[in-house]
Design an enzyme around this catalytic site. Structure first.
Site, PDB file in Angstrom:
ATOM      1  NE  ARG A 180      11.941  -9.643 -10.947  1.00 15.61           N
ATOM      2  CZ  ARG A 180      10.020  -8.172 -11.100  1.00 15.61           C
ATOM      3  NH1 ARG A 180       9.784  -8.688 -12.214  1.00 15.61           N
ATOM      4  NH2 ARG A 180      10.244  -7.810 -10.584  1.00 15.61           N
ATOM      5  CB  SER A 230      15.775  -9.074  -5.423  1.00 12.63           C
ATOM      6  OG  SER A 230      14.922  -7.835  -4.826  1.00 12.63           O
ATOM      7  CD  GLU A 300      15.162 -10.857  -8.607  1.00 11.75           C
ATOM      8  OE1 GLU A 300      15.162  -9.423  -9.719  1.00 11.75           O
ATOM      9  OE2 GLU A 300      14.251 -10.697  -8.041  1.00 11.75           O
TER      10      GLU A 300
END
Length: 308
Positions: A180, A230, A300
């Protein structure tokens, strides 16, 4: 309180600018959470050359922030000082199938459209983009992934513009992808297009995979709410949603913000939430998870701008 209007100064420095440059533009409507303040200047370039031109003329003391579709973003209530760039229009939304089972897409293209274009061209390997909210620019920045696939698995190269207005091309290796994230060296680059590698496939099978991804999202995620992607990264050795649930945070509220009952790694704006509500709720979730399990969740969702 509005920011100082810098648009006249910028246009004087860049008289041949072709894109839209607007002062004090509300950004809440451009984020999926529907929260946040204004951009001091919001610029929508006409194309890559227009973007490079403005950046080459922009004073060094003016900060630059790039936003995409706003799916993975909290803009704080005080807004964003400096120049905010949002890519759009034909210059950044084209998709083309290229020889060698490759597909090129502008960075303003929604991820789902890349998946559909690949399916239409019988290119396998890109169906996972169907499950990622947001645009290709964001996928490059954070190595977005879902349902067993990540951007790093399929990227060949990315094209972009530096803060000084220089056109650059980065190979897969230069992107420095991790979970990520992409390398720090990419921070100052505004990505404009990406080239992906697919593989020959059967259109019906690819479409079936996309349908599976769609059904999985609809069954498990609050996609019809005002939400983002998310909220937290999965820590090594754990799953964020399980840790949040175990800490008793499912349904937790602060102001108009709530931890989703459907999937507790999603925060939602139930109506009337501020950016401070959403971010504050996220921080309270982090605190409770740390206290309950010892895991320290990492955001995130990107949080930018200044507090009100």
């Amino acid at each position: 309180m509005p920011f100082a209007d810098l648009s006249s100064d910028i246009r004087a420095a860049a008289p041949d600018l072709r894109g839209r440059l607007l002062p004090n533009q509300d950004l809440s409507a451009l984020t999926w959470f529907r929260v946040g303040g204004a951009a001091q200047l919001l610029f929508t370039p006409a194309d890559e050359d227009d973007l490079a031109y403005l950046l080459s003329k922009l004073p060094a003391d003016i900060s630059v922030t790039v936003i995409g579709l706003g799916s993975n973003l909290i803009v704080r209530d005080g807004g964003i000082p400096g120049l905010v760039i949002r890519l759009g229009g034909k210059g950044f939304t084209e998709i083309a199938v290229e020889p060698g089972d490759r597909l090129r897409a502008g960075t303003a293209v929604p991820d789902v459209k890349v998946a559909r274009a690949a399916a239409d061209a019988s290119l396998d390997g890109l169906a996972f983009f169907r499950g990622i909210p947001g645009s290709i620019g964001g996928a490059l920045r954070m190595n977005a992934g879902a349902h067993g696939g990540e951007t790093t698995d399929v990227l060949v190269e990315a094209r972009g513009v530096t803060r000084k207005g220089e056109l650059v091309k980065l190979s897969h290796a230069q992107m420095g992808f991790t979970y990520r994230n992409s390398a720090e060296a990419t921070r100052e680059i505004i990505f404009t297009s990406a080239l992906f590698q697919g593989r020959p496939g059967e259109q019906a099978a690819i479409q079936a995979e996309m349908d599976r991804v769609t059904q999985a999202r609809e069954a498990a995620q609050p996609i019809k709410e005002r939400t983002g992607g998310s909220t937290f990264k999965n820590p090594e050795g754990g799953k964020a949603w399980q840790l949040i649930d175990a800490a008793g945070c499912r349904g937790l509220r602060i102001g108009g913000a709530q931890v989703s009952e459907m999937h507790c790694n999603f925060l939602i704006n139930t109506g009337g939430a501020t950016a401070a509500d959403v971010e504050g709720l996220g921080e309270e979730v982090r605190r409770r998870v740390k206290e309950n399990s010892g895991f320290e969740l990492q955001w995130e969702i990107k949080r930018i701008g200044v507090a009100a």
